[in-house]
Design an enzyme around this catalytic site. Structure first.
Site, short mmCIF file in Angstrom:
data_model
loop_
_atom_site.label_atom_id
_atom_site.label_comp_id
_atom_site.label_asym_id
_atom_site.label_seq_id
_atom_site.Cartn_x
_atom_site.Cartn_y
_atom_site.Cartn_z
N GLU A 1 -9.76 3.69 1.91
CA GLU A 1 -9.16 3.87 0.58
C GLU A 1 -8.08 2.85 0.27
O GLU A 1 -7.86 2.49 -0.89
CB GLU A 1 -8.59 5.29 0.45
N ASP B 1 1.46 6.08 6.00
CA ASP B 1 0.48 5.12 5.50
C ASP B 1 0.96 4.43 4.23
O ASP B 1 0.25 3.60 3.67
CB ASP B 1 -0.86 5.83 5.25
N ASP C 1 -12.54 6.80 3.82
CA ASP C 1 -11.35 6.50 4.63
C ASP C 1 -10.99 5.02 4.57
O ASP C 1 -10.05 4.59 5.23
CB ASP C 1 -11.59 6.94 6.09
N LYS D 1 0.84 -1.20 0.00
CA LYS D 1 0.00 0.00 0.00
C LYS D 1 0.88 1.25 0.00
O LYS D 1 1.74 1.42 0.86
CB LYS D 1 -0.90 -0.01 1.24
N LYS E 1 -10.44 12.29 8.78
CA LYS E 1 -10.01 11.84 10.10
C LYS E 1 -10.08 13.02 11.07
O LYS E 1 -9.70 14.13 10.74
CB LYS E 1 -8.57 11.31 10.05
N ARG F 1 -7.82 -0.34 0.75
CA ARG F 1 -8.28 -1.58 0.13
C ARG F 1 -8.66 -1.37 -1.34
O ARG F 1 -8.59 -2.30 -2.14
CB ARG F 1 -9.45 -2.16 0.92
N ASP G 1 -2.83 10.07 4.22
CA ASP G 1 -4.25 9.73 4.29
C ASP G 1 -4.98 10.68 5.22
O ASP G 1 -4.86 10.59 6.44
CB ASP G 1 -4.43 8.29 4.77
#
Length: 485
Positions: A331, A270, A329, A247, A259, A333, A252
């Site tokens: 995202e 991230d 959020d 990833k 968030k 996946r 993020d």
């Protein structure tokens, strides 16, 4: 700066030494005085974890190995002791430090050295002023004395080199490392290590119709990238490649489901999965692991600006499945799903994805275990478990029962990207399973990677959790192939 590692055949008489003891017997080569020997025996009798002797011209650090616990735990306790000694070692300002052992297990010297190297890493690239203690330094050279194979020294050097640049990438802020800059860094690493790197830019990603990656990128002013890393040695032992997917969300915000509070802090990390798979390819190439290994890295930031994707959007993914967005959020996946689908073109033996994916994984296992889900052959899970114990990046398996997949059903698309508050880590894994045409192992490192404080040598702000696990995993697979052939 990472110390240089050098193998030596003799210990200079005036050299400071770390000696790992497998028994209470004191080696004569340390040249301890009578009073020093008496002091050490007293400390050993008191079961002290380590013993420090300042002999004025040199320092001696004695570490008595633990007894009565599993071997892999003995190894981990030794790495932890190196972390505990790091401040004392720095305070003594050694230019060189010998690391040796007596009556200890084979590999003890390497384990302590690895722990120390991982413990003394720091990210001070943007510091402009000296801090307290900056007049003291860690040793610039670690001199290893004992029964150590050259191949094991090379493994230690390259694996810790990978750990250092992996941590550097994770610590870089997004204003210095957006997706394009990350791709450039990966290309440099590939050129240096000897593996191929192809970078697909936005036009190619659009042509491939990677709807997940493109959707997450819609709120950003920076374009996405899709990196393909390929280590394919001439002597490779596998006919079907192993494919890693990392990833690469360089920041993020959560997107429109933004968030709140301090949950956005540290989200430049991230993209740890991307950094980690790059480190694995580096280690494989530099140590000559004879396996064909490919790594795929979808990368973007996730922001709420511009034409950002929204709840209720329906995305068409690379494999033509449609996904209803239930939360922006979730995202990670979405971009992983496109990459996992893309992996099918290589007809892989196995796909392994690694990501800081869900807070649920962290809530379930804390920082003690990497969450794992899989539909792959159990031999790979068993091997990962063994390797996880060896390097103490342990795995804990979550169920992947079909009933969990029911929570992803959508009224308007093939599936949703979220399934409610319960079983969040499992739901994320089940989502990814829909995009895997070949055996998949899913590793969620949110708990072990996004640390708020040091977990001994696994330092806060990005320890690179999973790098040592996966590198050792491929090393073991190659050894198994050789043994069978």
């Amino acid at each position: 700066m990472k110390p240089e590692i050098i193998k030596i055949s003799q210990i200079p008489i005036d050299q400071s030494v770390v000696c790992i003891l497998g028994s209470d017997k004191l080696p004569e080569r340390l040249n301890l005085s009578k009073s020093e020997k008496e002091f050490v025996r007293k400390q050993l009798g008191a079961k002290e974890e380590y013993i420090y002797i300042n002999s004025y011209s040199k320092c001696i650090y004695l570490i008595r190995l633990k007894e009565g616990i599993s071997h892999y735990k003995i190894r981990e306790e030794l790495r932890k002791t190196s972390y505990k000694l790091r401040k004392l070692i720095k305070a003594n300002n050694h230019s060189e430090l010998v690391i040796t052992s007596d009556n200890a297990y084979k590999g003890a010297i390497e384990d302590f050295t690895e722990g120390l190297l991982l413990s003394i890493y720091s990210f001070k690239k943007y510091k402009t002023k000296a801090e307290e203690g900056d007049n003291k330094n860690f040793p610039s050279k670690l001199l290893l004395h004992g029964d150590i194979d050259d191949s094991e020294i090379n493994w230690l050097v390259e694996l810790t080199d990978a750990a250092y640049f992996t941590r550097d990438l994770i610590n870089e802020p997004v204003n210095h490392l957006n997706a394009t800059a990350l791709a450039a860094e990966i290309k440099k690493i590939g050129d240096s290590a000897g593996f191929e790197v192809e970078v697909l830019t936005k036009g190619k990603i659009e042509a491939l119709k990677m709807g997940g990656l493109l959707a997450v990128n819609k709120g950003s002013v920076d374009p996405p990238v899709f990196c393909i890393l390929d280590w394919h040695p001439a002597n490779c032992l596998n006919s079907k490649p192993f494919v890693l997917v990392g990833k690469g969300v360089v920041y993020d915000t959560g997107g429109l489901n933004i968030k709140t509070g301090d949950y956005m802090a540290g989200m430049n990390g991230d993209m740890a999965g991307a950094a980690i798979v790059t480190g694995v390819l580096h280690t494989a190439a530099k140590t000559g692991i004879p396996l064909h290994i490919i790594a795929l890295i979808p990368s973007t930031d996730n922001r709420p600006g511009g034409n950002a994707y929204t709840q209720g959007d329906i995305l068409t993914m690379y494999n033509k499945m449609t996904v209803e967005v239930g939360n922006t959020d979730a995202e990670g996946r979405l971009i992983l799903a496109d990459a996992i689908s893309y992996a099918s073109k290589y007809n892989p033996e196995l796909i392994i994805d690694i990501a800081t994916l869900t807070g649920s994984a962290a809530m379930t296992f804390g920082n003690k275990a990497i969450a794992l889900m899989s539909n792959a052959d159990r031999k790979y899970i068993k091997l990962l478990e063994e390797c996880g114990n060896d390097v103490y990046e342990r795995i804990a398996e979550l169920p992947s029962w079909d009933e969990y997949g029911e929570l992803l059903k959508s009224d308007v698309a093939d599936l949703k990207n979220v399934g409610g508050r319960e079983a969040g880590a499992i739901i994320a894994g089940k989502f990814l399973e829909h995009f895997a045409e070949f055996p998949l192992i899913h590793l969620d490192i949110a708990g072990t990677e996004l640390l708020k404080k040091d977990d001994f040598y696994r330092l806060k702000n990005g320890p690179g959790s999973g790098l040592r696990l996966l590198s050792t995993f491929f090393k073991r697979i190659a050894a198994d192939y050789k043994e069978k052939n």
